[in-house]
Enzyme design. Sequence first.
Site, PDB file in Angstrom:
ATOM      1  CB  THR A 181      -0.896   0.025   1.242  1.00  0.00           C
ATOM      2  OG1 THR A 181      -0.055   0.068   2.393  1.00  0.00           O
ATOM      3  CG2 THR A 181      -1.784  -1.212   1.306  1.00  0.00           C
ATOM      4  CD  GLU A 326      -5.167  -2.427   1.289  1.00  0.00           C
ATOM      5  OE1 GLU A 326      -5.304  -1.847   0.179  1.00  0.00           O
ATOM      6  OE2 GLU A 326      -4.774  -1.855   2.299  1.00  0.00           O
ATOM      7  CD1 TRP A 440     -21.517  12.180   9.942  1.00  0.00           C
ATOM      8  CD2 TRP A 440     -19.347  12.673  10.011  1.00  0.00           C
ATOM      9  NE1 TRP A 440     -20.960  11.465  10.965  1.00  0.00           N
ATOM     10  CE2 TRP A 440     -19.631  11.744  11.040  1.00  0.00           C
ATOM     11  CE3 TRP A 440     -18.037  13.135   9.872  1.00  0.00           C
ATOM     12  CZ2 TRP A 440     -18.653  11.278  11.913  1.00  0.00           C
ATOM     13  CZ3 TRP A 440     -17.071  12.665  10.737  1.00  0.00           C
ATOM     14  CH2 TRP A 440     -17.382  11.754  11.744  1.00  0.00           C
TER      15      TRP A 440
HETATM   16  P1  ADP Z   1      -3.595   4.367  -0.932  1.00  0.00           P
HETATM   17  O1  ADP Z   1      -4.518   3.731   0.081  1.00  0.00           O
HETATM   18  O2  ADP Z   1      -2.247   4.569  -0.425  1.00  0.00           O
HETATM   19  O3  ADP Z   1      -4.175   5.592  -1.609  1.00  0.00           O
HETATM   20  P2  ADP Z   1      -4.492   2.622  -3.046  1.00  0.00           P
HETATM   21  O4  ADP Z   1      -4.058   2.959  -4.397  1.00  0.00           O
HETATM   22  O5  ADP Z   1      -4.645   1.201  -2.683  1.00  0.00           O
HETATM   23  O6  ADP Z   1      -3.463   3.278  -2.091  1.00  0.00           O
HETATM   24  O7  ADP Z   1      -5.821   3.435  -2.799  1.00  0.00           O
HETATM   25  C1  ADP Z   1      -7.045   2.900  -2.405  1.00  0.00           C
HETATM   26  C2  ADP Z   1      -7.964   4.016  -2.042  1.00  0.00           C
HETATM   27  O8  ADP Z   1      -8.154   4.921  -3.130  1.00  0.00           O
HETATM   28  C3  ADP Z   1      -9.360   3.555  -1.705  1.00  0.00           C
HETATM   29  O9  ADP Z   1      -9.453   3.078  -0.385  1.00  0.00           O
HETATM   30  C4  ADP Z   1     -10.167   4.820  -1.924  1.00  0.00           C
HETATM   31  O10 ADP Z   1     -10.109   5.681  -0.808  1.00  0.00           O
HETATM   32  C5  ADP Z   1      -9.454   5.475  -3.076  1.00  0.00           C
HETATM   33  N1  ADP Z   1     -10.166   5.211  -4.326  1.00  0.00           N
HETATM   34  C6  ADP Z   1      -9.867   4.312  -5.273  1.00  0.00           C
HETATM   35  N2  ADP Z   1     -10.726   4.372  -6.307  1.00  0.00           N
HETATM   36  C7  ADP Z   1     -11.618   5.346  -6.011  1.00  0.00           C
HETATM   37  C8  ADP Z   1     -12.767   5.899  -6.671  1.00  0.00           C
HETATM   38  N3  ADP Z   1     -13.169   5.474  -7.864  1.00  0.00           N
HETATM   39  N4  ADP Z   1     -13.432   6.884  -6.039  1.00  0.00           N
HETATM   40  C9  ADP Z   1     -13.052   7.329  -4.829  1.00  0.00           C
HETATM   41  N5  ADP Z   1     -11.983   6.863  -4.174  1.00  0.00           N
HETATM   42  C10 ADP Z   1     -11.270   5.882  -4.741  1.00  0.00           C
END
Ligand code: ADP
Length: 536
Positions: A181, A326, A440
């Site tokens: 991650t 994940e 919120w």
């Molecule tokens: P990091 O957690 O370090 O950013 P990742 O690339 O695994 O690494 O990111 C996953 C996170 O990215 C998700 O938990 C979410 O918060 C965000 N994310 C991914 N795709 C989307 C999307 N289409 N819309 C909103 N948030 C997204």
Amino acid sequence: MQATMMKVKLTLTHFLDRAGKLFPGVEIVSRMPDKSLHRSNYGEFHRRSRLLAEALQKAGVRKGDRVATLMWNHYAHFEAYFGVIASGAVLHTLNLRLAPEEIGYIADHAEDRVIIVDDILLPLFAQFRAQTRIERVIVVSLTGKPVPEGCTDYEDFLATASGDWDYPEMEEDDPIAMCYTSGTTGRPKGVVYSHRSQVLHTLVQCMPDGVGIASHDVILPVVPMFHANAWGIPYAAAMLGTKMVFPGPHLHPDDLLPLMESEGVTVSCGVPTIWLGMIQILDRDAGKWKLDKLRLTVGGSAVPEALIRGFARHGIEMMQGWGMTETSPLATVSRVMHTQGEVSEDERFATLAMQGYPIPLVDLRIIGDDGEQPWDGKAVGEIQVHGPWITGSYHELPQSDASFTADGWLRTGDVAAVSKHGIVKITDRTKDLIKSGGEWISSVDLENAIMGHPAVAEAAVIAVAHPKWAERPLAVVVLKAGQSVDAAGLRDFLSDKFAKWAIPDAWQFVDAIPRTSTGKFLKTALREKYRDWKWD
Ligand code: ADP
């Protein structure tokens, strides 16, 4: 009674052999550092990936050993995606955008012993090598220069193999690849994928109701091959034999657009920040680029509706997916569902701007303070997911139990509502939530709305401490070149879209918003910068 079906292991080497057999002549194009184009094909890809596998075994790499890559997107990285796996080893794609110390930590934690590295990234490697246990350095010479002493040239390494070689015994649950991650939520954590998880992910990803990829597509992955399996594109490409166009280190829209046009790209994927840059160029150069067959897949962070509409004006369809390292990464895709019946143009765009429905084999629920929430489009809760390509633990990290529920679901840290049609709408990540006067406020909704203003290029909204309301939203805005709007103008623009108390009263106009290593807005840096915000 027993089923009569053959027991066949789901392994990615099937895709590799299929690519070699069925699609040998299909092209694999890679842009080199000097911007010239390197042309290969699936026949070569198959032959060379297998040579790499054999050479790794000859060099003493054993089943389950980690082989790291530190590379841009190009043919050799594609070969490593399959060659490493075919040897029985585990492909560990290192994120070249992290701080060297962080890459060193990750390579050491994963116990990488072999690395395949681009020659132009050797200076970066030199900055973290001492932290690692890497013994063998294989260098892909993209510049044509001889590789430094003590390293092995990738081509010489392949030449140590005979080609007369068989795959080692494999089980479908064997580890094949790992990604960490990106550490926005603490020290990076390792996720380890299996043949089975990635075979199933690929099949569902390519479905018309998934991302919808077919053999006649031409794919240009802007998403780096170190970011969550390049969203599964390399596996899908080999399975289908799609022509591939790898952009190498040149990811600026000014470089991507001509390449997309000249190579006939039909599918490209990347984070919103890439497309936020590209849309400005398309608007500026209206009619210049012939991209009528192009579709974009976007994910990694929320996608402003204005961006989807912007590309639609140029005849380019944009589809978003949601997921994380994940989740391999695909868990939902945005689609207008048949169960929604007839939808208006506005409803269609609003649906596409949501994260979409859970794809087959992924189970999804939202959990609030009082348990599982209804799918009514209003109730919000943390998204939890379960499925064959969702990680159930982290590599060598027993203390990460807080990421999993007692019944074995992954807690994603994303907060969302789900509509009665099963369409997920993310409002925030738990750590980005803004609680103002007990209410919120969705930073995602505000960002998307602000980015809908014609003068705004980019916007990120964070919570800042407030003496009366506990927290208030602060909007950090980048304007488009030559455009102007002030805070009052933007507040006015939001006035018919949000309750009065949800509209930010704090605004900052900046030249650029800091990015994470995967190109998302780096909100931790903004929170740090504006921590002591002075309210008048
Ligand atoms: P990091 O957690 O370090 O950013 P990742 O690339 O695994 O690494 O990111 C996953 C996170 O990215 C998700 O938990 C979410 O918060 C965000 N994310 C991914 N795709 C989307 C999307 N289409 N819309 C909103 N948030 C997204």
